[in-house]
Design a protein around this motif. Structure first.
Motif, mmCIF file in Angstrom:
data_model
loop_
_atom_site.group_PDB
_atom_site.id
_atom_site.type_symbol
_atom_site.label_atom_id
_atom_site.label_comp_id
_atom_site.label_asym_id
_atom_site.label_seq_id
_atom_site.Cartn_x
_atom_site.Cartn_y
_atom_site.Cartn_z
ATOM 1 N N GLU A 53 4.477 53.349 33.498
ATOM 2 C CA GLU A 53 4.362 54.703 32.983
ATOM 3 C C GLU A 53 5.089 55.653 33.922
ATOM 4 O O GLU A 53 4.962 55.555 35.140
ATOM 5 N N ILE A 54 5.844 56.592 33.360
ATOM 6 C CA ILE A 54 6.521 57.593 34.171
ATOM 7 C C ILE A 54 5.476 58.568 34.707
ATOM 8 O O ILE A 54 4.616 59.035 33.963
ATOM 9 N N ARG A 55 5.534 58.847 36.008
ATOM 10 C CA ARG A 55 4.546 59.729 36.622
ATOM 11 C C ARG A 55 5.165 60.984 37.238
ATOM 12 O O ARG A 55 4.473 61.978 37.433
ATOM 13 N N GLN A 56 6.439 60.933 37.575
ATOM 14 C CA GLN A 56 7.044 62.074 38.260
ATOM 15 C C GLN A 56 8.554 62.019 38.075
ATOM 16 O O GLN A 56 9.136 60.932 38.007
ATOM 17 N N VAL A 57 9.180 63.199 38.003
ATOM 18 C CA VAL A 57 10.636 63.255 37.920
ATOM 19 C C VAL A 57 11.142 64.409 38.781
ATOM 20 O O VAL A 57 10.560 65.492 38.800
ATOM 21 N N LEU A 113 6.844 62.359 46.398
ATOM 22 C CA LEU A 113 6.576 61.016 45.890
ATOM 23 C C LEU A 113 5.259 60.483 46.439
ATOM 24 O O LEU A 113 4.455 59.881 45.717
ATOM 25 N N ARG A 114 5.014 60.716 47.714
ATOM 26 C CA ARG A 114 3.755 60.260 48.325
ATOM 27 C C ARG A 114 2.548 60.947 47.702
ATOM 28 O O ARG A 114 1.431 60.385 47.697
ATOM 29 N N SER A 115 2.725 62.143 47.176
ATOM 30 C CA SER A 115 1.593 62.909 46.657
ATOM 31 C C SER A 115 0.919 62.246 45.468
ATOM 32 O O SER A 115 -0.229 62.577 45.140
ATOM 33 N N VAL A 116 1.594 61.300 44.812
ATOM 34 C CA VAL A 116 0.989 60.678 43.639
ATOM 35 C C VAL A 116 -0.183 59.791 44.007
ATOM 36 O O VAL A 116 -0.974 59.421 43.134
ATOM 37 N N TYR A 117 -0.320 59.449 45.280
ATOM 38 C CA TYR A 117 -1.491 58.676 45.686
ATOM 39 C C TYR A 117 -2.770 59.479 45.481
ATOM 40 O O TYR A 117 -3.859 58.921 45.393
ATOM 41 N N ASN A 118 -2.644 60.808 45.413
ATOM 42 C CA ASN A 118 -3.762 61.663 45.030
ATOM 43 C C ASN A 118 -3.717 61.802 43.520
ATOM 44 O O ASN A 118 -3.160 62.748 42.977
ATOM 45 N N GLU A 119 -4.282 60.842 42.817
ATOM 46 C CA GLU A 119 -4.119 60.712 41.369
ATOM 47 C C GLU A 119 -4.531 61.953 40.590
ATOM 48 O O GLU A 119 -4.009 62.220 39.519
ATOM 49 N N SER A 120 -5.452 62.754 41.127
ATOM 50 C CA SER A 120 -5.998 63.853 40.346
ATOM 51 C C SER A 120 -5.188 65.134 40.443
ATOM 52 O O SER A 120 -5.359 66.036 39.633
ATOM 53 N N ASP A 121 -4.308 65.245 41.440
ATOM 54 C CA ASP A 121 -3.647 66.536 41.647
ATOM 55 C C ASP A 121 -2.285 66.341 42.295
ATOM 56 O O ASP A 121 -2.188 66.245 43.508
ATOM 57 N N TYR A 122 -1.261 66.279 41.499
ATOM 58 C CA TYR A 122 0.090 66.225 42.041
ATOM 59 C C TYR A 122 1.047 66.829 41.029
ATOM 60 O O TYR A 122 0.810 66.800 39.824
ATOM 61 N N GLN A 123 2.137 67.397 41.545
ATOM 62 C CA GLN A 123 3.144 68.000 40.678
ATOM 63 C C GLN A 123 3.974 66.900 40.031
ATOM 64 O O GLN A 123 4.309 65.900 40.670
ATOM 65 N N LYS A 124 4.318 67.093 38.772
ATOM 66 C CA LYS A 124 4.992 66.028 38.030
ATOM 67 C C LYS A 124 6.489 66.277 37.800
ATOM 68 O O LYS A 124 7.248 65.324 37.654
#
Length: 461
Positions: free
Chosen positions: A61-65, A320-331
């Motif tokens: 699944e795409i999570r960030q661009v 990119l590292r911020s996605v480890y905080n699943e509940s709050d990251y910019q996409k």
């Protein structure tokens, strides 16, 4: 005519590509497209990488661009030396008033078109986007929104842009493509002055680095290399074209102006008789002049290779590292800049391993097969897109697209397919020796080397 349709990006995204990782001249001479080989003045097109699928992997699944975007096609600039608007208008005047005296009595004189030629370069339009540039950016914004629609779930999107007018306008057209009439409510722009005042950033990295800018670092080498290469490839063209003039000796500078008139007329009206003066080898050598100079000016041939692109790369890594905080990251991250800022970023990411300060591009010949072709990486409206996926193996994977073509990462393993797919597991990507310094210390390295001013704006790449 320029091959552009309303689905510009779709065509670039799904077009097939050749088999070699970096094609040499022999590999694509039979389908040579002049418009795609004009260095940074090339039309937007897909580069010649290995033909990896651009589709989202089925198990992910795409999570960030992250999108780093060059401005669209433009008129000649005011400060580009031999390609400046003033120089080209002077050449237009010389051809029209006869101070470059064309001998029309020679049968089939290739300059005979000048008799009915109507110049299109106008000083009043210096530095401005062309109408095609506006269309390019609008279309790209529309297609990006369609491709990454599931990530666009925020109320407002913060867009960073270098503050030069053509970059700002490009960002606005792109945003209209994404959001239409809602653009004003959906976007907030951060304009980064193209001087040292914003502090460490990679959207105006030459000027935001006081040590580099104030000491004209790399400039002497760039100018010397450019002159040396022009003295290698231009004389034969001068000799070929000189007989078509009366009592006049063409110069290297004259022929250089013909190249630029070809390129900018293509940009402004989709066709140019000046292009018919040159064969594919001439165009390839003109392209190479851009590659030589851009590789030296903060690119892979520069000793500042690991400095100028660092702030963007570290900011990218932190996001990119911020996605480890699943509940709050910019996409979604959007940044707009110039060609000369994208090359240092890609260099800091390890894209051009065959070119180094110790092994720069030669100025005695064109090797044809080398990685950093400005035509492919930073044509008008060129872009670098970084995608982050979360896959069924519960790992995150990174993938780069250059002008919507997957870049073949080779330094950090494979994606979940366990085969070359342009993907790398996030930790392996961030910790690869190729980019480790930039992903972990890019901003600190920049600040130390540049003596950069403190950052006084919020920059979110």
């Amino acid at each position: 005519m320029r091959p552009l349709s309303s689905s510009l990006w779709v065509l670039a995204l799904f077009a097939s590509s050749v088999s070699a990782r970096f094609s040499d001249f022999e590999a694509f001479k039979d389908k040579f497209n002049l418009q795609e080989n004009l260095g940074t003045l090339s039309i937007y097109h897909q580069p010649y990488f290995t033909g990896l699928s651009t589709a989202f992997p089925e198990s992910c699944e795409i999570r960030q661009v992250h999108i780093l975007q060059r401005h669209g096609s433009r008129n000649p600039a005011s400060d580009d030396g031999l390609s400046s608007a003033i120089k080209l208008v002077e050449m237009q005047d010389k051809l029209l008033n006869g101070s470059l005296p064309i001998n029309y009595t020679i049968p089939n004189n290739p300059f005979r078109f000048v008799r009915s030629w109507v110049p299109v370069i106008n000083i009043r339009n210096t530095d401005q986007l062309s109408s095609m540039g506006r269309v390019e950016l609008f279309e790209m914004g529309r297609e990006v929104f369609t491709r990454y629609r599931e990530l666009f779930d925020a109320d407002v999107y913060y867009i960073n842009t270098a503050a030069q007018q053509r970059v700002k306008e490009s960002a606005e057209w792109y945003s209209y493509g994404m959001f239409g009439e809602e653009m004003a409510n959906k976007t907030k722009f951060t304009y980064l002055a193209e001087d040292e005042s914003p502090g460490s950033n990679s959207l105006s990295n030459y000027n935001s680095c006081p040590v580099y800018a104030e000491n004209n670092i790399d400039l002497k080498e760039v100018n010397e290399a450019g002159l040396a290469w022009r003295n290698v490839f231009l004389p034969s063209i001068v000799n070929r074209l000189n007989p078509y003039f009366s009592n006049y000796n063409l110069t290297n500078e004259d022929v250089t102006s013909f190249f630029y008139l070809c390129a900018y007329e293509l940009t402004l009206k989709d066709e140019s008789d000046f292009c018919s003066l040159f064969n594919p080898s001439d165009i390839m050598n003109f392209e190479y002049s851009y590659d030589v100079e851009y590789s030296l000016y903060g690119g892979p041939s520069s000793k500042w290779v690991n400095v100028l692109g660092g702030p963007y790369v570290q900011s990218l890594a932190n996001s990119l590292r911020s996605v480890y905080n699943e509940s709050d990251y910019q996409k979604v991250f959007l940044a707009f800049t110039h060609d000369g800022q994208i090359i240092p970023v890609e260099t800091a990411l390890g894209f051009f391993p065959d070119i180094t300060p110790e092994h720069p591009l030669p100025v005695t010949h064109n090797p044809y097969s080398y990685s950093m072709k400005t035509s492919s990486f930073v044509p008008f409206a060129g872009n670098l897109i970084t995608e982050l996926f979360h896959c069924q193996d519960q790992k995150y994977y990174v993938r780069h697209l250059v002008n919507q073509q997957v870049f073949p990462l080779t330094d950090c393993g494979y994606g979940p397919s366990n085969s070359p797919d342009g993907m790398c597991e996030l930790s392996a990507y961030l910790n690869s020796p190729v980019r480790y310094n930039s992903t972990h210390n890019g901003t600190d390295i920049f600040n130390d080397a540049c003596k950069a001013k403190p950052v006084n704006v919020t920059i979110n790449y």
